[in-house]
Write an enzyme that holds these catalytic residues in place. Sequence first.
Site, short mmCIF file in Angstrom:
data_model
loop_
_atom_site.label_atom_id
_atom_site.label_comp_id
_atom_site.label_asym_id
_atom_site.label_seq_id
_atom_site.Cartn_x
_atom_site.Cartn_y
_atom_site.Cartn_z
CB VAL A 14 -0.28 -1.32 0.49
CG1 VAL A 14 -1.06 -0.53 1.58
CG2 VAL A 14 -0.67 -2.84 0.72
CE LYS A 16 -3.85 -6.76 -0.57
NZ LYS A 16 -4.66 -7.49 -1.88
CE LYS A 33 -8.40 -10.06 -4.70
NZ LYS A 33 -7.46 -9.04 -4.21
#
Length: 207
Positions: A14, A16, A33
Amino acid sequence: MNRTIAVTGTDTDVGKTVFAAGLAAALDAQYWKPVQAGLGDGSDAARVAALGVPKTHILPEAYRLTTPCSPHRAAELDSVAIDSARLVLPEVEGPLVVEGAGGALVPVTRELLYADLFAQWRAPVVVVARTALGTINHSLLTIEALRKRGAPIIGMAFVGEVQEDSEATICAIGKVARLGRLPLLDPLDADSLAAAFADNFDLGALA
């Protein structure tokens, strides 16, 4: 400022990672992450570095897994046991941007979802959503799932072409702030992302 901001999506792909890169660069934040699942096309850490986050601001992942799928399954395929004790927030100077994987209910393990981690960390969450068809349902479900677990929500960041009614409807029904929208960038690079982020987001609402 020593604020942690968690970035999640309403789905995979999307935007992100692009948003997280823009946010980390704009705030001069550290980027983390926790679990990278899928290495064939490079890592999200490498991508945010290409999009303007200094490599000195990118923290090593707790886990690097081979298969591009949900972390719980990628770990099983690599014969790795994910230990939640390794997923505590790192201590850094200044702000920290933490990027999840896919959506808020993606399993980290078979007992732990990303939304659970956000709630445990008490980290305020930005929900990134595409503006394409289906985003109202996906966005409202994500908001509901985060609230159910007690994860605080900063607001919605949209990615894509302008869809005024969809964006306004999500924020009104979900009772969340509308933070802004990143257009689809071509070319997408550090300079174009920095300019688009500055034009479309108020750092005061994010910092």
